[in-house]
Design a protein around this motif. Sequence first.
Motif, PDB file in Angstrom:
ATOM      1  N   MET A   1      28.920  27.574  71.156  1.00 25.08           N
ATOM      2  CA  MET A   1      30.301  27.880  70.796  1.00 25.08           C
ATOM      3  C   MET A   1      31.313  27.040  71.571  1.00 25.08           C
ATOM      4  SD  MET A   1      30.152  30.225  68.489  1.00 25.08           S
ATOM      5  CE  MET A   1      31.834  30.750  68.548  1.00 25.08           C
ATOM      6  N   LEU A   2      31.167  26.986  72.877  1.00 21.45           N
ATOM      7  CA  LEU A   2      32.198  26.360  73.714  1.00 21.45           C
ATOM      8  C   LEU A   2      32.426  24.878  73.389  1.00 21.45           C
ATOM      9  CD1 LEU A   2      31.324  28.068  77.112  1.00 21.45           C
ATOM     10  CD2 LEU A   2      33.442  28.358  75.843  1.00 21.45           C
ATOM     11  N   PRO A   3      31.389  24.045  73.323  1.00 29.06           N
ATOM     12  CA  PRO A   3      31.646  22.624  73.048  1.00 29.06           C
ATOM     13  C   PRO A   3      32.211  22.366  71.652  1.00 29.06           C
ATOM     14  CG  PRO A   3      29.454  22.940  73.998  1.00 29.06           C
ATOM     15  CD  PRO A   3      29.968  24.287  73.624  1.00 29.06           C
ATOM     16  N   ILE A   4      31.771  23.139  70.655  1.00 25.13           N
ATOM     17  CA  ILE A   4      32.267  22.909  69.297  1.00 25.13           C
ATOM     18  C   ILE A   4      33.769  23.157  69.229  1.00 25.13           C
ATOM     19  CG2 ILE A   4      32.232  23.799  66.939  1.00 25.13           C
ATOM     20  CD1 ILE A   4      29.231  24.125  67.180  1.00 25.13           C
ATOM     21  N   VAL A   5      34.207  24.275  69.768  1.00 29.34           N
ATOM     22  CA  VAL A   5      35.638  24.594  69.711  1.00 29.34           C
ATOM     23  C   VAL A   5      36.436  23.620  70.563  1.00 29.34           C
ATOM     24  CG1 VAL A   5      37.368  26.350  70.195  1.00 29.34           C
ATOM     25  CG2 VAL A   5      35.186  27.006  69.200  1.00 29.34           C
TER      26      VAL A   5
ATOM     27  N   VAL B   1      33.780  13.939  69.760  1.00 25.06           N
ATOM     28  CA  VAL B   1      32.574  13.853  68.926  1.00 25.06           C
ATOM     29  C   VAL B   1      31.344  14.328  69.705  1.00 25.06           C
ATOM     30  CG1 VAL B   1      31.045  12.284  67.683  1.00 25.06           C
ATOM     31  CG2 VAL B   1      33.525  12.018  67.497  1.00 25.06           C
ATOM     32  N   ALA B   2      31.236  13.911  70.980  1.00 27.25           N
ATOM     33  CA  ALA B   2      30.083  14.310  71.788  1.00 27.25           C
ATOM     34  C   ALA B   2      30.066  15.822  72.021  1.00 27.25           C
ATOM     35  CB  ALA B   2      30.106  13.570  73.128  1.00 27.25           C
ATOM     36  N   SER B   3      31.229  16.432  72.201  1.00 21.65           N
ATOM     37  CA  SER B   3      31.282  17.885  72.409  1.00 21.65           C
ATOM     38  C   SER B   3      30.775  18.635  71.183  1.00 21.65           C
ATOM     39  CB  SER B   3      32.718  18.307  72.723  1.00 21.65           C
ATOM     40  OG  SER B   3      33.172  17.734  73.934  1.00 21.65           O
ATOM     41  N   ILE B   4      31.232  18.213  70.010  1.00 20.55           N
ATOM     42  CA  ILE B   4      30.782  18.877  68.781  1.00 20.55           C
ATOM     43  C   ILE B   4      29.282  18.652  68.579  1.00 20.55           C
ATOM     44  CG2 ILE B   4      30.997  18.878  66.273  1.00 20.55           C
ATOM     45  CD1 ILE B   4      33.954  18.228  66.638  1.00 20.55           C
ATOM     46  N   ALA B   5      28.822  17.441  68.848  1.00 24.77           N
ATOM     47  CA  ALA B   5      27.393  17.150  68.699  1.00 24.77           C
ATOM     48  C   ALA B   5      26.549  18.013  69.637  1.00 24.77           C
ATOM     49  CB  ALA B   5      27.134  15.668  68.968  1.00 24.77           C
ATOM     50  N   LEU B   6      27.019  18.186  70.889  1.00 26.64           N
ATOM     51  CA  LEU B   6      26.301  19.028  71.849  1.00 26.64           C
ATOM     52  C   LEU B   6      26.198  20.463  71.342  1.00 26.64           C
ATOM     53  CD1 LEU B   6      25.040  19.628  74.614  1.00 26.64           C
ATOM     54  CD2 LEU B   6      27.366  19.904  75.523  1.00 26.64           C
ATOM     55  N   GLY B   7      27.308  20.982  70.816  1.00 29.50           N
ATOM     56  CA  GLY B   7      27.288  22.341  70.291  1.00 29.50           C
ATOM     57  C   GLY B   7      26.344  22.497  69.116  1.00 29.50           C
ATOM     58  N   LEU B   8      26.324  21.520  68.215  1.00 28.75           N
ATOM     59  CA  LEU B   8      25.436  21.589  67.052  1.00 28.75           C
ATOM     60  C   LEU B   8      23.970  21.525  67.471  1.00 28.75           C
ATOM     61  CD1 LEU B   8      27.387  19.300  64.554  1.00 28.75           C
ATOM     62  CD2 LEU B   8      27.252  21.799  64.543  1.00 28.75           C
TER      63      LEU B   8
ATOM     64  N   GLY C   1      31.399  33.867  71.654  1.00 23.34           N
ATOM     65  CA  GLY C   1      30.188  33.383  72.299  1.00 23.34           C
ATOM     66  C   GLY C   1      29.255  34.488  72.766  1.00 23.34           C
ATOM     67  N   LEU C   2      29.814  35.681  73.048  1.00 22.22           N
ATOM     68  CA  LEU C   2      29.009  36.771  73.602  1.00 22.22           C
ATOM     69  C   LEU C   2      28.734  37.907  72.629  1.00 22.22           C
ATOM     70  CD1 LEU C   2      30.601  37.067  77.167  1.00 22.22           C
ATOM     71  CD2 LEU C   2      28.342  36.200  76.604  1.00 22.22           C
ATOM     72  N   LEU C   3      29.343  37.881  71.449  1.00 23.98           N
ATOM     73  CA  LEU C   3      29.201  39.025  70.544  1.00 23.98           C
ATOM     74  C   LEU C   3      27.751  39.287  70.149  1.00 23.98           C
ATOM     75  CD1 LEU C   3      32.335  38.682  68.243  1.00 23.98           C
ATOM     76  CD2 LEU C   3      31.696  40.678  69.574  1.00 23.98           C
TER      77      LEU C   3
END
Length: 509
Positions: free
Chosen positions: A222-226, A242-249, A73-75
Amino acid sequence: MTAPTLTTGSKPASVRVGRRGWAALAVLMLPVVLVSVDNTVLNFALPAISEALTPSGTSLLWMIDIYPLVLAGLLVSMGSLGDRIGRKKLLLVGSAGFGLVSILAALAPSIELLIAARAALGFFGAMLMPSTLSLIRSIFRDRDQRRLAIAIWASGFAAGSALGPILGGILLEHLWWGSVFLVAVPVLLPLFALAPFLVPESRDPNPGRLDLASIALSLVTMLPIVYGIKHLATDGVDVVGVASIALGLVAGAVFVHRQGRLTTPMLDMALFRTPAFSGAVLINLLSVVAFVGGLFFVSQHLQLVLGLSPLTAGLVLVPGLITMILAGLLVVPVAARVRPSIVIPVGLVISAVGYGAIGLTGGAVSAVGIAICFVLLGLGIGAAETVSNELILANAPVDKAGAASAVSETAYELGAVLGTATLGSILTASYRNAVVLPETLTPEQQTAAAETLGGAVHVAGQLPADAAGALLESARHAFDSGVGLSAWLGCGLIVAAAIVALVSLRHVR
């Protein structure tokens, strides 16, 4: 001949470097080896941590994943920061923080504090890796020298991975699990002594301002997708996952849009319009997902199913990791004459054969079988990683070396996260569904034994011989059924990376 000073971004008087440039590379290898040692040492400490801290299966995965997750997430942010304030300066700050937090991790009394320490290690580790690769890009302007330097850099990962199991085995047979984190201290001391004199400072001469909104968006991507991937693998498909991945996208899309509107973006999205750059990044991502996911289940299979000591289990993997080192170095003259669209797919097909062989056994593979499979895995991935990393840097401007290096490292660390989050979560879910527990267990014992194989081994030590034997047989069979499935998924990922190489690199000479 000394390495040129690179703080101005002007063209150096001589492109090729001499002994001082190679000495600077040797210093830059120290944090590279450290990070790779830290990854494989931890894999072999999992059984000891499981027994000492009795974490849940989800906590164990978070303990592994939080480090590469924060790192990934920070790289890009840290790579951009290094371009602005100086890459050597950021490297030294990150090294100091990494060493101090490693001591705290070694003394963590609970799984929660260990997870927190691993997150802090990810924060400081994000300062290390883009700095090393971008400094190499700045020092080695000649492409032949740079290709060899990157091969040595990539081999440093494999060297650390090879050293990690042996060093971890020795430490775990004589000391407590926390000793594996203390390896950082003696490795970082020479860096502080030599880097100020041997490594030239470099930075972007026109860096622009640091955009805090972009940093926040990269983390929210990064965080919600993983988390969503982990949640779906362990709890099934539901609204939360599903909502976590959608938020990350969505956050990722906003991040990309914002970079296109900024005068000096944190990440120049135009880099991804070059097929060689974007293809090489995707190849790195897919192959690392497969490799790290394999290390997660193989290290536990060797110790908890086959009953090998940590040191013996580490030695089983050493031939494959040494093969990875040699493949990364020996591919350099080949890559100068053969198209990457040929070199990378051929190497990855060899790796896929190794993974497929584990899948064919259904997970019930011997130590010798694992050693042979990892030789094939290391041969292909070692060659492919060297060529793909060189393509990433060769297709980026030198003054954006930090950001380009961060993209390469983000692919690696995101692959490490997804390797344990996907293959590890699938393995954990398969174990939970297949394990059969004795009815005589207490509720606490049932919870521990049902979560992880390490927990089942710990509980078996508290039971009479007959009950312990029945529990261990069921737990090991349940674990290996998941190993077979995970191996086939890893094989598929490597084949996908080979296809990407064939398509995206077909015009690269």
